[in-house]
Design a protein around this motif. Sequence first.
Motif, mmCIF file in Angstrom:
data_model
loop_
_atom_site.group_PDB
_atom_site.id
_atom_site.type_symbol
_atom_site.label_atom_id
_atom_site.label_comp_id
_atom_site.label_asym_id
_atom_site.label_seq_id
_atom_site.Cartn_x
_atom_site.Cartn_y
_atom_site.Cartn_z
ATOM 1 N N GLY A 152 34.207 36.520 36.072
ATOM 2 C CA GLY A 152 32.776 36.624 35.802
ATOM 3 C C GLY A 152 32.481 37.909 35.065
ATOM 4 N N CYS A 153 31.403 38.584 35.465
ATOM 5 C CA CYS A 153 31.015 39.801 34.768
ATOM 6 C C CYS A 153 30.224 40.722 35.689
ATOM 7 C CB CYS A 153 30.188 39.481 33.517
ATOM 8 S SG CYS A 153 28.569 38.761 33.898
ATOM 9 N N VAL A 154 30.129 41.974 35.267
ATOM 10 C CA VAL A 154 29.243 42.953 35.888
ATOM 11 C C VAL A 154 28.234 43.355 34.832
ATOM 12 C CG1 VAL A 154 29.062 45.241 36.943
ATOM 13 C CG2 VAL A 154 31.030 43.799 37.458
ATOM 14 N N ARG A 155 26.946 43.367 35.206
ATOM 15 C CA ARG A 155 25.886 43.707 34.257
ATOM 16 C C ARG A 155 25.080 44.894 34.766
ATOM 17 N NH1 ARG A 155 25.056 38.207 34.880
ATOM 18 N NH2 ARG A 155 23.162 38.659 36.070
ATOM 19 N N ALA A 156 24.754 45.780 33.850
ATOM 20 C CA ALA A 156 23.853 46.898 34.141
ATOM 21 C C ALA A 156 22.952 47.057 32.928
ATOM 22 C CB ALA A 156 24.633 48.178 34.404
ATOM 23 N N GLY A 157 21.684 46.657 33.051
ATOM 24 C CA GLY A 157 20.804 46.660 31.895
ATOM 25 C C GLY A 157 21.320 45.680 30.864
ATOM 26 N N ASP A 158 21.487 46.138 29.631
ATOM 27 C CA ASP A 158 21.991 45.274 28.558
ATOM 28 C C ASP A 158 23.512 45.315 28.449
ATOM 29 O OD1 ASP A 158 19.414 44.545 27.830
ATOM 30 O OD2 ASP A 158 19.190 46.264 26.473
ATOM 31 N N ALA A 159 24.146 46.169 29.229
ATOM 32 C CA ALA A 159 25.607 46.308 29.157
ATOM 33 C C ALA A 159 26.282 45.298 30.081
ATOM 34 C CB ALA A 159 26.021 47.726 29.548
ATOM 35 N N CYS A 160 27.454 44.837 29.655
ATOM 36 C CA CYS A 160 28.167 43.811 30.421
ATOM 37 C C CYS A 160 29.665 44.050 30.293
ATOM 38 C CB CYS A 160 27.806 42.424 29.898
ATOM 39 S SG CYS A 160 28.618 41.062 30.774
ATOM 40 N N ALA A 161 30.406 43.846 31.392
ATOM 41 C CA ALA A 161 31.862 43.970 31.390
ATOM 42 C C ALA A 161 32.448 42.761 32.092
ATOM 43 C CB ALA A 161 32.303 45.252 32.093
ATOM 44 N N MET A 162 33.489 42.188 31.512
ATOM 45 C CA MET A 162 34.139 41.028 32.095
ATOM 46 C C MET A 162 34.944 41.431 33.332
ATOM 47 S SD MET A 162 33.124 38.527 30.360
ATOM 48 C CE MET A 162 34.170 37.291 31.141
ATOM 49 N N VAL A 163 34.981 40.497 34.297
ATOM 50 C CA VAL A 163 35.774 40.673 35.515
ATOM 51 C C VAL A 163 36.796 39.542 35.569
ATOM 52 C CG1 VAL A 163 35.741 40.620 38.042
ATOM 53 C CG2 VAL A 163 33.913 41.795 36.793
ATOM 54 N N ARG A 164 38.042 39.912 35.726
ATOM 55 C CA ARG A 164 39.111 38.917 35.887
ATOM 56 C C ARG A 164 40.154 39.572 36.794
ATOM 57 N NH1 ARG A 164 39.884 37.950 30.937
ATOM 58 N NH2 ARG A 164 38.449 36.199 30.790
ATOM 59 N N GLU A 165 40.035 39.335 38.080
ATOM 60 C CA GLU A 165 40.886 40.050 39.016
ATOM 61 C C GLU A 165 41.243 39.204 40.230
ATOM 62 O OE1 GLU A 165 38.418 43.438 39.831
ATOM 63 O OE2 GLU A 165 37.348 42.444 41.468
ATOM 64 N N LEU A 166 42.298 39.637 40.867
ATOM 65 C CA LEU A 166 42.809 39.023 42.079
ATOM 66 C C LEU A 166 42.582 40.019 43.208
ATOM 67 C CD1 LEU A 166 44.414 36.322 42.515
ATOM 68 C CD2 LEU A 166 46.486 37.695 42.390
ATOM 69 N N GLU A 167 41.951 39.601 44.283
ATOM 70 C CA GLU A 167 41.748 40.478 45.436
ATOM 71 C C GLU A 167 42.558 39.950 46.611
ATOM 72 O OE1 GLU A 167 37.718 41.091 46.517
ATOM 73 O OE2 GLU A 167 37.195 42.177 44.671
ATOM 74 N N LEU A 168 43.393 40.813 47.167
ATOM 75 C CA LEU A 168 44.175 40.470 48.350
ATOM 76 C C LEU A 168 43.618 41.271 49.515
ATOM 77 C CD1 LEU A 168 46.023 39.622 45.955
ATOM 78 C CD2 LEU A 168 47.978 40.353 47.313
ATOM 79 N N GLU A 169 43.142 40.578 50.538
ATOM 80 C CA GLU A 169 42.546 41.251 51.683
ATOM 81 C C GLU A 169 43.216 40.790 52.976
ATOM 82 O OE1 GLU A 169 38.224 41.867 53.945
ATOM 83 O OE2 GLU A 169 38.330 40.825 52.010
ATOM 84 N N ILE A 170 43.646 41.756 53.779
ATOM 85 C CA ILE A 170 44.272 41.448 55.059
ATOM 86 C C ILE A 170 43.229 40.911 56.030
ATOM 87 C CG2 ILE A 170 45.230 42.526 57.133
ATOM 88 C CD1 ILE A 170 47.362 42.126 55.210
ATOM 89 N N ARG A 171 43.484 39.729 56.583
ATOM 90 C CA ARG A 171 42.632 39.197 57.642
ATOM 91 C C ARG A 171 43.282 39.412 59.012
ATOM 92 N NH1 ARG A 171 38.736 35.687 55.496
ATOM 93 N NH2 ARG A 171 38.026 36.749 53.584
ATOM 94 N N ASP A 172 44.612 39.374 59.026
ATOM 95 C CA ASP A 172 45.325 39.605 60.275
ATOM 96 C C ASP A 172 46.767 39.964 59.941
ATOM 97 O OD1 ASP A 172 45.727 39.642 63.123
ATOM 98 O OD2 ASP A 172 46.812 37.751 62.899
ATOM 99 N N GLY A 173 47.275 41.054 60.529
ATOM 100 C CA GLY A 173 48.655 41.430 60.287
ATOM 101 C C GLY A 173 48.790 42.791 59.649
ATOM 102 N N PRO A 174 50.007 43.231 59.359
ATOM 103 C CA PRO A 174 50.254 44.574 58.816
ATOM 104 C C PRO A 174 49.827 44.703 57.362
ATOM 105 C CG PRO A 174 52.304 43.328 58.922
ATOM 106 C CD PRO A 174 51.265 42.479 59.584
#
Length: 506
Positions: free
Chosen positions: A150-172
């Motif tokens: 997707g994207c991040v917008r601030a006023g008229d400025a915009c930056a594309m987002v293309r990322e993978l998020e790994l989040e621990i739910r349980d475990g080390p």
Amino acid sequence: MSGEDTIPPREIELKLLFAHQARALLDRHLAATSGDGGHRTHLVTTYYDSPDLSLWHSGLSLRIRRAGRQRIQTLKAVDEGNQLALDRREWEWVVKSDQPDLSVLAGTPFGPQVTAMQEKLAPVWVSDVHRTTYMVHHDGAMVAVAIDEGCVRAGDACAMVRELELEIRDGPARSLYGLALALQAVVPLRLGVLAKAERGYHLLTGAPAAAVRGGTPVLDGNMTLADGFSTLIRSGLGTLIRNQPAAGAGDPEGIHQMRVAIRQLRTMLQMIASGESDHSVINLFQSELRRIGRGLGEARDWDVLCLETLPAAFSTHGDNDLIRMLVDAAQAQRRVAHQQLFQELETPALTTLVLSLAIWIEEAAFPQGAGQAVSLSHAAPELLDRLARKAGRKGRHIGELSPDERHDLRKALKKLRYGVTYFSALYPSRVVETYVRRCRALLRHLGENNDATVAATLIHTLGAAHLKLAPVAGIFARWNDKRQRHALHALVSAWKVFRDTRPFWR
């Protein structure tokens, strides 16, 4: 999670960046690994702050995330310390409106601070992403793997987002690194540093990604040698990767801090290797750190020449065509070095190195042998002795050393200074400060000598490529020789003072 909890919940996650063409392969792999097709949501997240961004400058972010009809308000505190995985305190509440409900913040440490700003809070930036989430079992942990586009917008400025998020739910937490490395074997991935809130801040203010000066974790003498080195390496890896955005954008300080982080990591590994019988794994890490460090070093050398040395050398010469031509030629080579570094940082190599080191230090067998039981207070004197003896050997007859030998002495002293800094909390500050002050004075003179030697080499390179620069290169050489003679004269006395300083750890 209620804000009234006495222990705030924490979010431990790792971000990875991927190219657009890798999306389909990622989806197929994660679907096969998790056994389902993933959960898809459209997330629109609005961040709130005052016009002067008081929350942001206080290390806080307040947002409302809309997913379908549900709205979740979240208060986050910034990542604490230079760690590879983001580790943040956060509080969440289900709310009914797109406007922040500040009454629920009363049970958090920051409630009064945020509530006092109620009249000033307004939307500052928005992230709009389509997320597909897979639940993956890996190495004894349950990890939520989210693909965000997707994207991040601030006023008229915009930056594309293309990322993978790994989040621990349980475990080390170490399972994050193992899974990330496994995914990187499927598609090329690079570690991401900037959170969506940080991207919004940079878009709104126009401020570039800033360099991060690495801090030294405070070690306890009762820690085992293994725990102490693990702590130091985690911090070093965090500093290295946190400076990647600034270095990739050509920021000289970001390049410098990445180079310092690599030197410090190599010093840590050298100290670990001194107590190990099998150096094969450490040698692999050292080789790759050295390779990446060379690219950073070349860019740093041209930065110093263009931003510091040439302005000082020609400060009294006024406007001169030949000087301008020399400066232009040096800047051209600087751009080449920066472009080569940028290309290196865009590859997955640094990510592979960092993740592999992170996994290695999290393994129960790190380091092997007595390091598991020996305390830092017991081990530190011998480790520092080894570094000090090496520096002492290389500094003998300092007035007769060649440039290469002085450079070797400088590297040995830097390692000694790093080691002293790591273990400084184990000793009285007064004696540590005296030793460090004299070590730094010696390093400053060695650094001046090294800068002069490097500058002479770079200018010679430019003169050989552009014969018309020979006259101005000669002017520079005379100035450079004079400053090197001055630095050499100061070096001998600084060495005597340092050599006669009693090691505080004995």
